[in-house]
Design an enzyme around this catalytic site. Structure first.
Site, PDB file in Angstrom:
ATOM      1  N   ASP A   1       0.910  -1.373   0.116  1.00 30.60           N
ATOM      2  CA  ASP A   1      -0.107  -0.166  -0.032  1.00 30.60           C
ATOM      3  C   ASP A   1       0.749   1.367   0.041  1.00 30.60           C
ATOM      4  OD1 ASP A   1       0.891  -0.125   2.547  1.00 30.60           O
ATOM      5  OD2 ASP A   1      -1.152  -0.064   3.488  1.00 30.60           O
ATOM      6  N   SER A   2       2.332   1.252  -0.164  1.00 25.73           N
ATOM      7  CA  SER A   2       3.187   2.013  -0.283  1.00 25.73           C
ATOM      8  C   SER A   2       2.937   2.721  -1.508  1.00 25.73           C
ATOM      9  CB  SER A   2       4.694   1.446   0.094  1.00 25.73           C
ATOM     10  OG  SER A   2       4.695   0.612  -0.858  1.00 25.73           O
TER      11      SER A   2
ATOM     12  N   ASP B   1      -1.161  -6.464  -0.434  1.00 26.56           N
ATOM     13  CA  ASP B   1      -1.063  -5.757   0.908  1.00 26.56           C
ATOM     14  C   ASP B   1      -2.694  -5.204   1.276  1.00 26.56           C
ATOM     15  OD1 ASP B   1       0.152  -4.805   3.267  1.00 26.56           O
ATOM     16  OD2 ASP B   1       1.058  -3.048   2.128  1.00 26.56           O
TER      17      ASP B   1
ATOM     18  N   LYS C   1      -0.737  -9.749   3.172  1.00 22.34           N
ATOM     19  CA  LYS C   1      -0.102  -9.149   4.014  1.00 22.34           C
ATOM     20  C   LYS C   1      -0.908  -8.449   4.897  1.00 22.34           C
ATOM     21  CE  LYS C   1       3.227  -5.748   3.844  1.00 22.34           C
ATOM     22  NZ  LYS C   1       2.598  -4.717   4.734  1.00 22.34           N
TER      23      LYS C   1
ATOM     24  N   GLU D   1      -0.937  -5.450   8.444  1.00 16.94           N
ATOM     25  CA  GLU D   1      -0.146  -5.055   9.540  1.00 16.94           C
ATOM     26  C   GLU D   1      -0.590  -5.400  10.936  1.00 16.94           C
ATOM     27  OE1 GLU D   1       0.585  -0.825   8.778  1.00 16.94           O
ATOM     28  OE2 GLU D   1       1.418  -1.026   6.813  1.00 16.94           O
TER      29      GLU D   1
ATOM     30  N   GLU E   1       9.660  -4.494  10.287  1.00 14.39           N
ATOM     31  CA  GLU E   1      10.032  -3.412   9.567  1.00 14.39           C
ATOM     32  C   GLU E   1      10.575  -2.431  10.613  1.00 14.39           C
ATOM     33  OE1 GLU E   1       7.152  -1.222   7.152  1.00 14.39           O
ATOM     34  OE2 GLU E   1       8.411   0.515   7.185  1.00 14.39           O
TER      35      GLU E   1
HETATM   36  O1  KIV Z   1       3.306  -0.975   1.747  1.00 11.84           O
HETATM   37  C1  KIV Z   1       4.605  -1.546   1.834  1.00 11.84           C
HETATM   38  O2  KIV Z   1       5.195  -1.404   0.893  1.00 11.84           O
HETATM   39  C2  KIV Z   1       4.926  -2.095   2.817  1.00 11.84           C
HETATM   40  C3  KIV Z   1       6.386  -2.157   3.014  1.00 11.84           C
HETATM   41  C4  KIV Z   1       6.563  -0.809   3.889  1.00 11.84           C
HETATM   42  C5  KIV Z   1       6.748  -3.291   4.158  1.00 11.84           C
HETATM   43  O3  KIV Z   1       4.117  -2.518   3.714  1.00 11.84           O
END
Ligand code: KIV
Length: 283
Positions: free
Chosen positions: A46-47, A85, A115, A117, A184
């Site tokens: 989600d970056s 994500d 993934k 968080e 992280e």
């Molecule tokens: O969104 C992302 O790229 C991530 C990384 C910062 C681990 O979650």
């Protein structure tokens, strides 16, 4: 073409001490280059909110945006393990929503895993998603979606109190049934303890060398994200500078009449140009 890896390949790599190299990707061409380079897996993070959409954080990123980019990455890298994500509020509101949204990454994004968080606070979601048959990667330490609560994008586990919390989170994620863990921005001493205590693969981004593999954000690695560069980044290219150089050269060519050249045009079929006077004379 090597076959696409599965989570069992990653277990075996851990067993053999073979390190896993992965990056984020958000579009098909980048994913294709990464696959050609032999990247072990790709995270459609989600970056993308920051690296693609110009936001200053990940909180506003939506499911639809994540699915759109996950599908693009899958299209570009059909033989690479792809992780979707889960964005903010796609798994926090209810367990049912968490499972449904996780499933959308597989059904619509064609991802191999998801993934999410959080540590202790998301164990019910991890358990339910894993019980639905989905491969789950946990993500602890600096969790950007909760950077507000963390007081910013701050490294974690640098004091004994926070080190204990991070280790508790790691154990809780594994206990809930996650298949792998991403740590992280955590002190290397703490990551080392986590890796010693866990049996699932432990990967790091800014978490030091004591891991089963490393992740980097593709835009940092390529030098195309200028807003902020964390300490843990190594830049492998300066594509931003290269892009700027190319844009300036193109702009100057256009303004100076140097582009397009004779090799860039589609000339008329022989003998046809002579007939153009007819067109010119037409009323
Ligand atoms: O969104 C992302 O790229 C991530 C990384 C910062 C681990 O979650």
């Amino acid at each position: 073409m090597p076959r696409k890896k599965t989570i069992y390949d990653f277990y075996q790599m851990k067993h053999k001490g073979e390190l896993v190299a992965w990056i984020t990707a958000y579009d098909a061409p980048t994913a294709a280059y990464a696959e050609a380079a032999g990247m072990d897996m790709l995270l459609v993070g989600d970056s993308l909110g920051m690296c693609v959409c110009g936001l200053d954080g990940t909180v506003p990123v939506t499911m639809e945006q994540c699915l759109h980019h996950t599908r693009a990455v899958r299209n570009g890298a059909p033989n690479t393990f792809v992780i979707g994500d889960m964005p903010f509020l796609s798994y926090q509101v209810s367990i049912e929503e968490a499972v449904r949204n996780a499933g959308r990454f597989l059904k619509e994004g064609l991802a191999d895993a998801i993934k999410l968080e959080g540590g202790k606070r998301v164990t019910r979601q991890i358990r339910a998603i894993a019980e639905a048959g989905i491969v789950v990667f946990g993500h602890i330490g600096l969790t950007p979606q909760s950077s507000g609560q963390l007081g910013g994008f701050k490294a974690q586990g640098r004091t004994i109190e926070t080190a204990r919390l991070v280790i508790e989170d790691a154990l809780a994620v594994q206990e809930a049934g996650a298949h792998a863990l991403l740590v992280e921005a955590v002190s290397p001493e703490v990551t080392q303890i986590i890796r010693e205590k866990l049996s699932i693969p432990v990967y790091g981004i800014g978490a030091g060398p004591h891991t089963d593999g490393q992740l980097l954000i593709v835009s940092d690695l390529l030098g195309i994200f200028e807003a902020f560069t964390p300490k843990f980044v190594r830049k492998y290219a300066s594509l931003g500078e290269e892009m700027k150089r190319a844009f300036i050269a193109y702009r100057d060519d256009v303004k100076g009449g140097g582009f397009p050249g004779p090799e860039h045009v589609y000339p008329m079929v022989e003998g046809e140009a002579e007939k153009l006077d007819e067109l010119r004379d037409e009323e």
